[in-house]
Design an enzyme around this catalytic site. Sequence first.
Site, PDB file in Angstrom:
ATOM      1  N   TRP A 155       0.802  -1.216   0.000  1.00 32.45           N
ATOM      2  CA  TRP A 155       0.000   0.000   0.000  1.00 32.45           C
ATOM      3  C   TRP A 155       0.836   1.267   0.000  1.00 32.45           C
ATOM      4  O   TRP A 155       0.287   2.354  -0.129  1.00 32.45           O
ATOM      5  CB  TRP A 155      -0.915   0.018   1.245  1.00 32.45           C
ATOM      6  CG  TRP A 155      -0.223  -0.405   2.516  1.00 32.45           C
ATOM      7  CD1 TRP A 155      -0.272  -1.642   3.084  1.00 32.45           C
ATOM      8  CD2 TRP A 155       0.646   0.378   3.346  1.00 32.45           C
ATOM      9  NE1 TRP A 155       0.502  -1.676   4.223  1.00 32.45           N
ATOM     10  CE2 TRP A 155       1.078  -0.435   4.402  1.00 32.45           C
ATOM     11  CE3 TRP A 155       1.089   1.705   3.301  1.00 32.45           C
ATOM     12  CZ2 TRP A 155       1.945   0.008   5.399  1.00 32.45           C
ATOM     13  CZ3 TRP A 155       1.955   2.161   4.285  1.00 32.45           C
ATOM     14  CH2 TRP A 155       2.368   1.308   5.319  1.00 32.45           C
ATOM     15  N   ASN A 156       2.142   1.163   0.159  1.00 27.66           N
ATOM     16  CA  ASN A 156       2.840   2.420   0.472  1.00 27.66           C
ATOM     17  C   ASN A 156       3.091   3.348  -0.703  1.00 27.66           C
ATOM     18  O   ASN A 156       3.040   4.558  -0.546  1.00 27.66           O
ATOM     19  CB  ASN A 156       4.117   2.153   1.271  1.00 27.66           C
ATOM     20  CG  ASN A 156       5.113   1.319   0.528  1.00 27.66           C
ATOM     21  OD1 ASN A 156       4.751   0.323  -0.083  1.00 27.66           O
ATOM     22  ND2 ASN A 156       6.358   1.722   0.557  1.00 27.66           N
ATOM     23  N   PRO A 180      -3.571  -5.257  -5.772  1.00 27.33           N
ATOM     24  CA  PRO A 180      -3.090  -4.227  -4.838  1.00 27.33           C
ATOM     25  C   PRO A 180      -3.464  -4.589  -3.395  1.00 27.33           C
ATOM     26  O   PRO A 180      -4.262  -5.497  -3.167  1.00 27.33           O
ATOM     27  CB  PRO A 180      -3.837  -2.977  -5.296  1.00 27.33           C
ATOM     28  CG  PRO A 180      -5.112  -3.480  -5.905  1.00 27.33           C
ATOM     29  CD  PRO A 180      -4.819  -4.865  -6.454  1.00 27.33           C
ATOM     30  N   GLU A 254      10.560  -7.996  -3.645  1.00 29.60           N
ATOM     31  CA  GLU A 254      11.057  -6.716  -3.109  1.00 29.60           C
ATOM     32  C   GLU A 254      10.480  -6.602  -1.706  1.00 29.60           C
ATOM     33  O   GLU A 254       9.284  -6.374  -1.546  1.00 29.60           O
ATOM     34  CB  GLU A 254      10.570  -5.539  -3.969  1.00 29.60           C
ATOM     35  CG  GLU A 254      10.949  -5.600  -5.428  1.00 29.60           C
ATOM     36  CD  GLU A 254      12.393  -5.229  -5.680  1.00 29.60           C
ATOM     37  OE1 GLU A 254      13.093  -4.832  -4.729  1.00 29.60           O
ATOM     38  OE2 GLU A 254      12.837  -5.364  -6.820  1.00 29.60           O
ATOM     39  N   CYS A 288      10.138   1.277   2.143  1.00 30.41           N
ATOM     40  CA  CYS A 288      11.015   0.126   2.367  1.00 30.41           C
ATOM     41  C   CYS A 288      12.467   0.559   2.506  1.00 30.41           C
ATOM     42  O   CYS A 288      13.249  -0.067   3.206  1.00 30.41           O
ATOM     43  CB  CYS A 288      10.871  -0.859   1.217  1.00 30.41           C
ATOM     44  SG  CYS A 288      11.148  -0.111  -0.396  1.00 30.41           S
ATOM     45  N   GLU A 389      12.030  -3.819  11.056  1.00 26.56           N
ATOM     46  CA  GLU A 389      11.448  -2.729  10.275  1.00 26.56           C
ATOM     47  C   GLU A 389      10.244  -2.166  11.029  1.00 26.56           C
ATOM     48  O   GLU A 389       9.373  -2.917  11.459  1.00 26.56           O
ATOM     49  CB  GLU A 389      11.002  -3.272   8.913  1.00 26.56           C
ATOM     50  CG  GLU A 389      10.457  -2.215   8.002  1.00 26.56           C
ATOM     51  CD  GLU A 389      10.019  -2.787   6.660  1.00 26.56           C
ATOM     52  OE1 GLU A 389       9.306  -3.802   6.642  1.00 26.56           O
ATOM     53  OE2 GLU A 389      10.394  -2.210   5.618  1.00 26.56           O
ATOM     54  N   GLU A 466      14.348  -5.030 -10.134  1.00 20.49           N
ATOM     55  CA  GLU A 466      13.397  -4.386 -11.032  1.00 20.49           C
ATOM     56  C   GLU A 466      14.099  -3.193 -11.658  1.00 20.49           C
ATOM     57  O   GLU A 466      15.168  -2.791 -11.218  1.00 20.49           O
ATOM     58  CB  GLU A 466      12.165  -3.901 -10.251  1.00 20.49           C
ATOM     59  CG  GLU A 466      11.305  -5.049  -9.752  1.00 20.49           C
ATOM     60  CD  GLU A 466       9.979  -4.602  -9.166  1.00 20.49           C
ATOM     61  OE1 GLU A 466       9.942  -3.538  -8.526  1.00 20.49           O
ATOM     62  OE2 GLU A 466       8.988  -5.325  -9.337  1.00 20.49           O
TER      63      GLU A 466
END
Length: 497
Positions: A155-156, A180, A254, A288, A389, A466
């Site tokens: 969602w970020n 999503p 990722e 991230c 995190e 990516e």
Amino acid sequence: MTETHELPDGRLYVGGVWEEGSGAEIVSTFSADGSLNRRLRGASRADGERAIARAVAAQADPAWRGLKPHERARFLHRIADGIEANVARIAFIQSRDTGKTLRETGALAASAAMTFRYFAAVLETMDEDMTTPRGDYLTLSVHEPLGLVAAITPWNSPIASDAQKVAPALAAGNAVLLKPASWSPLVALELARIVEAAGLPPGLFSVLPGAGREVGNLLVEHPAIRRLSFTGGTSTGRMLALQAAQKLMPASLELGGKSPTIVFADADEDLAIAGILFGIFSSTGQSCIAGSRLFVERSIHDRFVARLVAATQALRVGHPFDPETQVAPMVHHDHRADVAARVQAAREAGAEVLCGGSAPDDPALEAGAYYLPTILAGLPDSAPICREEVFGPVLVVTPFDSEDEVIARSNDNDYGLACGIWTRDFPRAWRVGRAITTGTVWVNTYKQFSISTPFGGEKESGTGREKGRAGIRAYMAQKSFYVDLTGRPHPWAGWPA
Ligand code: NAD
């Protein structure tokens, strides 16, 4: 306060058809005040099955599969045109969906358009390989679409992370099924509207918000899906990688990060302070690559940290539609509660709270999921908040004495996504950057991105890359050809006798 745009109506884009979902309800709210954006039904497994069946047919159709690369590139340019023409609308929807500032969501939308253009350009300029033969034959290696690609995003930064997957996967000639996150279902549905208006043959693209365990699992397990591109948390990624391995499906992951930022005594302090603030507190720390572990050389530590704290306290916390806002609310009240609980646990473990550590006391912000930019000190590297995190506006700071020590301490973490180095001594920056296990190093800057530059993580931050020219190839199957040049039967067969 700002122009408003209509939000997507909540129907899903199921293989080119707009349909009500039949899965679990999703409630999308605006985290600045808790108001409702949309209630929608997410995709069920049955909805996902329908999307997959339509994608299989559309991807196999020569009308798509038979297109030359430069012909496929036209669709990507048209999608980019559609995004560019709708930047304000996309920004509005994404700010409602995530609580991010309009300034940030406008930039993310513009970057998504550039991602489609970049992969269109790569597609047109990509060559196949003629390889060196060891006999009288011609050897070639060509790249073909894999078929169906599942793209699962967090969602970020939805529109940007969606584009990073959808653009190269479509460019490669695949069909893409995008799932999503449930906290941010709307902007991907808006992307579907743009893709449809760009004239992409129906079935090649689906947007299926819904529960990870329901439609998300289906997309990973289904035999027709040949590639997974996942961005999200490490524990989810690990589980999906295991499922992908069961069917020998390539997966790029990722994942999370706990990125070190290192300030040497010779650094330009103003440059460093501005970069550190941006690195951890922009996007309200929900990034991230957030530079969430700060190491400052001991000889400047106290002065530097005092200046950093003063600069942090001057950041403007406010409504996402206010152009002056630097720190917007978090994505969701539940996420703020999680961040607050982690800070509280750190406090109980002896952390010194240098600033922040609570929601703001401004009554105008009371209804939103706000949390003040927070700096913690006095903790050992082993403390949970120094290792895990947080995905919020929380920085832990600690002094160091030598280059070797800071390299070892930076590497002493499960993650390996990014790193920031602040020094005027370039050979040292190079040495330290090479010694840290990470996917990206920023020297005297932070959180800068170019679509040409590969991005990804090491260790528990993921696998695969990516972006960059090779980004398309990650969504292709390589096939090699040997073509006889002699016209003579192989002597081994002794035929014709
Ligand atoms: P998450 O792992 O909870 O969810 C990510 C996506 O996976 C969502 O769409 C979710 O619905 C889906 N999902 C969850 N369970 C699933 C299942 N069983 N099967 C299939 N799909 C499933 O992550 P989040 O909370 O949405 O996002 C935050 C995380 O994403 C953070 O850890 C952050 O570091 C990471 N992230 C990484 C990058 C990167 O590029 N490395 C970028 C952005 C965010």
